[in-house]
Design a protein around this motif. Structure first.
Motif, mmCIF file in Angstrom:
data_model
loop_
_atom_site.group_PDB
_atom_site.id
_atom_site.type_symbol
_atom_site.label_atom_id
_atom_site.label_comp_id
_atom_site.label_asym_id
_atom_site.label_seq_id
_atom_site.Cartn_x
_atom_site.Cartn_y
_atom_site.Cartn_z
ATOM 1 N N TYR A 148 0.827 -1.222 0.000
ATOM 2 C CA TYR A 148 0.000 0.000 0.000
ATOM 3 C C TYR A 148 0.852 1.259 0.000
ATOM 4 O O TYR A 148 0.436 2.319 0.463
ATOM 5 C CB TYR A 148 -1.007 0.013 1.161
ATOM 6 C CG TYR A 148 -1.947 -1.166 1.102
ATOM 7 C CD1 TYR A 148 -2.987 -1.219 0.160
ATOM 8 C CD2 TYR A 148 -1.783 -2.250 1.951
ATOM 9 C CE1 TYR A 148 -3.818 -2.332 0.084
ATOM 10 C CE2 TYR A 148 -2.605 -3.349 1.888
ATOM 11 C CZ TYR A 148 -3.636 -3.389 0.942
ATOM 12 O OH TYR A 148 -4.440 -4.481 0.848
ATOM 13 N N ILE A 149 2.077 1.086 -0.429
ATOM 14 C CA ILE A 149 2.954 2.255 -0.562
ATOM 15 C C ILE A 149 3.703 2.097 -1.875
ATOM 16 O O ILE A 149 4.189 1.006 -2.198
ATOM 17 C CB ILE A 149 3.939 2.330 0.624
ATOM 18 C CG1 ILE A 149 3.167 2.758 1.885
ATOM 19 C CG2 ILE A 149 5.067 3.316 0.340
ATOM 20 C CD1 ILE A 149 3.913 2.661 3.148
ATOM 21 N N LEU A 198 7.372 10.003 4.374
ATOM 22 C CA LEU A 198 6.965 8.746 4.985
ATOM 23 C C LEU A 198 7.137 8.767 6.500
ATOM 24 O O LEU A 198 6.282 8.301 7.240
ATOM 25 C CB LEU A 198 7.811 7.612 4.414
ATOM 26 C CG LEU A 198 7.094 6.843 3.320
ATOM 27 C CD1 LEU A 198 8.032 5.891 2.648
ATOM 28 C CD2 LEU A 198 5.895 6.118 3.904
ATOM 29 N N CYS A 255 0.282 8.390 12.269
ATOM 30 C CA CYS A 255 -0.617 7.228 12.351
ATOM 31 C C CYS A 255 -1.085 7.038 13.789
ATOM 32 O O CYS A 255 -0.268 6.949 14.705
ATOM 33 C CB CYS A 255 0.111 5.979 11.853
ATOM 34 S SG CYS A 255 -0.897 4.482 12.020
ATOM 35 N N ILE A 274 1.339 1.863 9.988
ATOM 36 C CA ILE A 274 2.304 2.036 8.902
ATOM 37 C C ILE A 274 3.688 1.976 9.547
ATOM 38 O O ILE A 274 3.962 2.658 10.518
ATOM 39 C CB ILE A 274 2.055 3.360 8.125
ATOM 40 C CG1 ILE A 274 3.172 3.610 7.115
ATOM 41 C CG2 ILE A 274 1.910 4.547 9.029
ATOM 42 C CD1 ILE A 274 2.837 4.725 6.117
ATOM 43 N N ILE A 327 1.950 -0.793 5.020
ATOM 44 C CA ILE A 327 0.757 -0.510 5.832
ATOM 45 C C ILE A 327 0.145 -1.848 6.210
ATOM 46 O O ILE A 327 -0.174 -2.675 5.359
ATOM 47 C CB ILE A 327 -0.237 0.380 5.072
ATOM 48 C CG1 ILE A 327 0.388 1.770 4.907
ATOM 49 C CG2 ILE A 327 -1.555 0.466 5.837
ATOM 50 C CD1 ILE A 327 -0.417 2.734 4.112
ATOM 51 N N CYS A 362 -4.992 -1.265 10.175
ATOM 52 C CA CYS A 362 -5.188 0.114 9.707
ATOM 53 C C CYS A 362 -6.656 0.503 9.832
ATOM 54 O O CYS A 362 -7.543 -0.278 9.493
ATOM 55 C CB CYS A 362 -4.729 0.207 8.255
ATOM 56 S SG CYS A 362 -5.077 1.797 7.507
ATOM 57 N N CYS A 411 -2.264 9.468 7.032
ATOM 58 C CA CYS A 411 -0.991 9.318 6.334
ATOM 59 C C CYS A 411 -1.109 9.760 4.871
ATOM 60 O O CYS A 411 -0.193 10.359 4.321
ATOM 61 C CB CYS A 411 -0.491 7.884 6.424
ATOM 62 S SG CYS A 411 -1.662 6.653 5.867
ATOM 63 N N GLU A 412 -2.251 9.483 4.316
ATOM 64 C CA GLU A 412 -2.468 9.858 2.906
ATOM 65 C C GLU A 412 -2.354 11.370 2.704
ATOM 66 O O GLU A 412 -1.857 11.840 1.691
ATOM 67 C CB GLU A 412 -3.869 9.406 2.470
ATOM 68 C CG GLU A 412 -3.882 8.092 1.725
ATOM 69 C CD GLU A 412 -5.291 7.699 1.320
ATOM 70 O OE1 GLU A 412 -6.179 7.753 2.201
ATOM 71 O OE2 GLU A 412 -5.502 7.356 0.155
ATOM 72 N N VAL A 439 1.489 6.944 -0.261
ATOM 73 C CA VAL A 439 0.509 5.990 0.258
ATOM 74 C C VAL A 439 -0.530 5.727 -0.834
ATOM 75 O O VAL A 439 -1.035 6.635 -1.451
ATOM 76 C CB VAL A 439 -0.164 6.551 1.532
ATOM 77 C CG1 VAL A 439 -1.300 5.661 1.996
ATOM 78 C CG2 VAL A 439 0.880 6.722 2.638
#
Lengths: 642, 347
Positions: free
Chosen positions: A239-240, A249, A256, A274, A288, A293, A299-300, A306
């Motif tokens: 997912y990254i 990052l 998070c 994450i 992630i 999660c 984070c996005e 992400v």
């Protein structure tokens, strides 16, 4: 049935001829149907006799040979080789055991022993009359190997295979490689850190075009057999996006809100959803943990790398051999075992090693400075009542080294080792000597009187009846108790059941022969190495990884394989598919197939081992074992009963 | 229940022990020891007690005294833990434990303090001589009286109380019941061991060591007797004069051999010399030698012009009587004999 058979009856010095009248045996069989020549010999296995046999076979064009001598375990292969040297198919040779089964068994009854020997030789002649030349099956073998597990054993094996020119796929369940070794700090004897060792291997892995590394990947199905395994692999995304911005990052990790126990640190610390285990761990891109999660999206907002749009993938790969290197879990003590989960400052060796790594200057645990440390050995290993009877091999060395690390790194550490005998075998012995000289104190007990751990008013006291001091009762007040936990098989070893890998009594994967075939399994084409096979230290894991790599390569290197021709054979006309044979087969070699109008059984030639389990259960007697057909066996029985 | 005390090991290293921590409890030392028995097994047990710091167990044990340091244990130790030297160090430590003044402990642990003690004794002799206006007759006369008083005082105020302390630690404190008659019947053993060190004959190394030791005890006690009770320096009897010469010769010749052993370091027991070991043997040597020369000067009439010689002898004597005898290695002679006695009456 137009055989010219040669029969050789061995004296075996006097082992046979002292009890069995070998001349009488010879006389009794030399006129049997098909027997062209019959001889007695002092030592059938001797060079002179072997040479004479070769000459006899060539000169007389014999097409069947019997040697009546010792057990086939000893010399079947010897005489098969003799017939091959004489240009005869080795399956035209039949062995009669008149030593273990006649002379030794009936040494008190010489005429009886002779009679038995005559029957045994006649039975062998009956079998050889019906023998047919057989030739090995040739099957294709895909030149590629799947390595399951990306720990030190798997990585090292993969590099070796790739170096030999074999394409390799590494299938690692975690998102980072290195397995257990990545979790260790400084290692004995090289003083490298686990990270450094893993880095070396990882750099070689990514340098190789031949190696495909799959992380977050699990085998979910397997079909096929040696030379042709087809596996489905589920790959979970990170997912990254790759090549993401490091700074963004780190901020994303900071925001998070999730906090879960960090398995990398054996749950003594927490981590975010994450995460990466430590900076610069491989592969370097963080992950992630989608299970934990909350999709809050924090984070996005910060990091454009992400990418929740990444999807789980199912890959299919085809390989000729599978190398298992799935590693081990550390034993988790039961609640209350030496105060574990009962008193605060009782932890396991892996946790202790992480604490040493995570602390600097002072050893602090749960807010208190630690000075006196008690180590209780053999927790989860060498159990009297429990399942784990084995010694975990690595722990003595590991804990002594960790204790010394603690002493070097932090001030005023006193170490107390409550052991059951120190096993720092081989070159590791110097470590024990060094530790003793450094003032570490060793107290020993037998397995039936282990030390006890008690807590009163925040103070933990360990008591032992020290057998090195005439069982005198000793006590130590310790700030921290470290349970020196051994190795156990992976809690989730489900991948093994996809391959029907057998496990030993200790629940680790089993090899065929501990000494002579240490990395092969009864499932052809599958090799095992590292700690999934049983407790090993790093050196031993890598040793076995290299042998497994060579063994796996030997299955695929030529692109084809020769297989033993003695296997089961289905008579399609008689078969009515009851399914009982498939149930009886221990190797999963029988499948139902459609044949014109009806269902019939079909044997997978590359999996069948010719064990014969399917024969007696078939209700329509549709299965024969090549070289042991009903005709052959019945003719032998007739000869024995005649 | 015994609590483990790793600090004790560090303390013990002040008394000469080293590397005994390396012991991995194989027991070779005990197996090879010719004096160790099933009832009194050593030295492994003592090594173990030292590693664990079980002070009470060591304090009440006679085993360090049962060892005569042949060194076989150290030779055979696969870990080079030197059990022989540990036993020696335990003897030193025990003498400080028995000593109520605690002075011996100070002197063992600190060489500078010991040297200061020796200097004070020397200055004392000088001051005393100055007060006597360096009159030889009067100095010699009072020197002789000093000897008698010093022996009585050291024994009465230091050695006797210390032996009582030893008795208390070994018999009374562990509550061992000993019938009175045993105290009497065991007395013979005390005398025999004190004069002959009979037990050391059980060591497997050569018997010359025992003989030398025996001779030097005879020589020392003989010289003590001749000088103190027969007043050798002022006695005109030919027998006494010859006896004194003989005894002093014995002392300085045998001590030369002892010193050369400590220099050569070939024998296990002579490899590791503490200052206390050196002082004992050197002062004994000097005592024998100076007594010999003093009497020689008296007989040749040179003493009047060489009064310094007698002062030197007196200094050695004072240092010996006030420092080495009550607080130094001399006490081993006494405690060892009593250890044999206590071992006998305990059994």
């Amino acid at each position: 049935m137009n055989k010219k058979i040669g029969v050789y009856i061995c004296h075996c010095g006097g082992n046979i001829s002292d009890y069995v009248d070998v001349e009488k045996v010879k006389e009794s069989i030399e006129t049997d149907e098909g027997v062209f020549l019959a001889k007695t010999t002092m030592f059938a296995c001797g060079d002179a006799n072997q040479k004479e046999m070769v000459d006899d076979i060539k000169k007389n064009e014999l097409d069947g040979v019997v040697v009546a001598s010792c057990s086939p375990k000893l010399h079947l292969l010897t005489f098969r080789a003799v017939t091959e040297r004489a240009g005869l198919n080795k399956y035209n040779y039949v062995h009669a055991n008149i030593r273990e089964q006649a002379s030794w068994a009936h040494s008190d009854d010489k005429p009886g022993a002779t009679e038995t020997a005559i029957h045994l030789v006649k039975a062998a002649i009956a079998k050889v009359r019906l023998a047919e030349p057989l030739y090995p099956f040739i099957i294709n073998s895909k030149k590629a190997v799947a390595v399951i597990g990306g720990g030190i054993a798997g990585l090292r094996a993969a590099i070796e295979l790739a170096d030999m020119g074999c394409p390799v796929t590494i299938i690692e369940r975690e998102h980072f490689v290195g397995g257990r070794v990545a979790q260790w700090d400084v290692l004995f004897t090289t003083n490298e850190t686990g990270k450094e060792v893993v880095t070396k291997l990882y750099n070689e892995v990514i340098r190789h075009d031949n190696i495909k590394l799959l992380t977050g990947a699990e085998v979910i199905s397997n079909t096929g057999s040696i030379g042709d395994f087809t596996m489905k692999i589920k790959v979970t995304p990170r997912y990254i996006k790759e090549k993401c911005n490091e700074g963004h990052l780190l901020k994303a990790i900071a925001v998070c809100p999730v906090d879960v126990p960090d398995e990398f640190n054996f749950n003594i610390t927490g981590r975010k959803a994450i995460y990466h285990n430590f900076p610069s761990e491989y592969p370097q891109t963080p992950v992630i943990d989608i299970k934990n999660c909350t999709r809050c999206g924090e984070c996005e907002k910060i990091c454009p790398s992400v990418d929740f749009s990444q999807k789980e993938e199912i890959l299919e790969i085809n390989v000729g051999s599978v190398l298992m290197a799935t590693g081990f879990d550390s034993y988790t003590p039961a609640d209350g075992e030496f105060g574990y989960n009962q008193f605060e400052n009782v932890i396991t060796l892996p946790q202790f090693k992480r604490i040493i790594d995570l602390n600097d200057k002072k050893l602090i645990f749960r807010g208190k400075e630690i000075n006196k440390i008690a180590y209780i050995y053999c927790v989860g290993s060498r159990q009297i009542d429990g399942e784990n009877k084995y010694c975990s091999r690595y722990c003595c060395t590991s804990v002594i080294y960790a204790a010394m690390q603690a002493k070097h790194k932090f001030n005023e550490i006193n170490n107390y080792h409550f052991n059951r005998g120190i096993r720092t075998y081989g070159k590791q012995e110097v470590l024990y000597a060094e530790s003793l000289k450094g003032g570490d104190i060793y107290l020993q007990s037998y397995e039936d009187a282990p030390p006890t751990v008690e807590q009163h008013n925040d103070k933990i006291t360990i008591r032992i009846n020290d057998i090195l001091t005439a069982k005198k009762e000793m006590s130590v007040e310790a700030d921290l108790v470290v349970l020196v936990t051994g190795m156990v098989p992976r809690a989730d070893n489900s991948v093994a059941s996809l391959f029907k890998l057998p496990k030993g009594r200790d629940k680790f994967f089993n090899e065929i022969h501990m000494k002579l075939r240490p990395v092969e399994t009864v499932i052809d084409g599958i090799t095992i190495c590292g700690a999934c096979q049983g407790p090993k230290n790093i050196m031993e894991s890598v040793n076995s990884a290299l042998s497994a790599a060579i063994k796996s390569f030997s299955y695929v290197s030529k692109g084809e394989l020769e297989l033993e021709p003695i296997i089961a054979k289905i008579d399609k006309d008689l078969c009515t598919w009851s399914g009982t044979c498939a149930e009886a087969c221990p190797f999963d070699a029988i499948k139902m197939v459609k044949d014109e109008k009806k269902d019939v059984a079909a044997i997978n030639n590359s999996v069948c081992k010719g064990c014969g389990m399917c024969l007696p259960v078939c209700p329509s007697n549709a299965i024969n074992l090549i070289a042991y057909s009903d005709n052959e066996i019945e003719s032998m029985i007739d000869a024995l009963a005649g | 229940m015994a609590a483990i005390n790793p600090e004790f090991g560090k303390e013990l290293k002040n008394y000469g022990a080293f590397d005994f921590n390396a012991c991995y409890n194989c027991g070779n030392c005990t197996a090879v020891c010719s004096l160790s028995t099933e009832e009194d097994s050593f030295p492994r047990e003592m090594v173990r007690f030292s590693v664990l710091g079980l002070e009470d167990d060591i304090r009440s044990s006679l085993k360090p005294w049962l060892c005569y340091y042949c060194g076989e244990c150290s030779t055979h130790c696969p870990q080079e833990a030197n059990p022989g030297e540990l036993m020696m160090s335990l003897r030193r430590w025990l003498t400080t434990e028995y000593d109520w003044t605690k002075l011996s402990g100070l002197l063992y642990r600190s060489l500078p303090l010991t040297i200061i003690g020796f200097i004070i004794a020397a200055i004392g002799v000088l001051i005393f001589s100055a007060l006597e206006k360096f009159n030889l007759q009067s100095i010699m006369h009072k020197g002789h009286i000093f000897e008698i008083i010093a022996i009585a005082a050291v024994f009465g105020f230091i050695l006797l109380p210390n032996i009582i302390r030893m008795w208390w630690l070994i018999i009374l404190k562990p509550k061992i019941k000993v019938p009175v008659i045993k105290y009497l019947t065991g007395f013979g053993d005390l005398i025999v061991h004190m004069f002959t060190q009979k037990r050391s004959l059980g060591c497997d190394d050569n018997q010359l060591r025992w003989f030398e030791h025996f001779i030097i005890v005879i020589g020392y006690l003989g010289l003590l007797f001749t000088t103190v009770f027969l007043d050798w320096f002022s006695n005109d009897s030919l027998f006494v004069i010859v006896l004194g010469y003989a005894m002093s010769i014995i002392i300085f010749i045998v001590t030369i051999d002892f010193m050369s052993d400590r220099i050569k370091k070939q024998k296990e027991m002579s490899k590791f010399s503490q200052p206390s070991d050196w002082m004992f043997v050197v002062w004994l040597f000097l005592m024998g030698l100076t007594a010999f020369i003093v009497r020689l000067f008296i007989d040749t009439g040179l003493i009047e012009k060489n009064i310094w010689l007698y002062l030197f002898h007196l200094t050695i004597l004072v240092q010996w009587a006030l420092i080495i005898v009550p607080f130094g290695k001399w006490t081993h002679f006494l405690y060892r004999s009593f250890a044999m006695y206590f071992a006998k009456i305990k059994s």
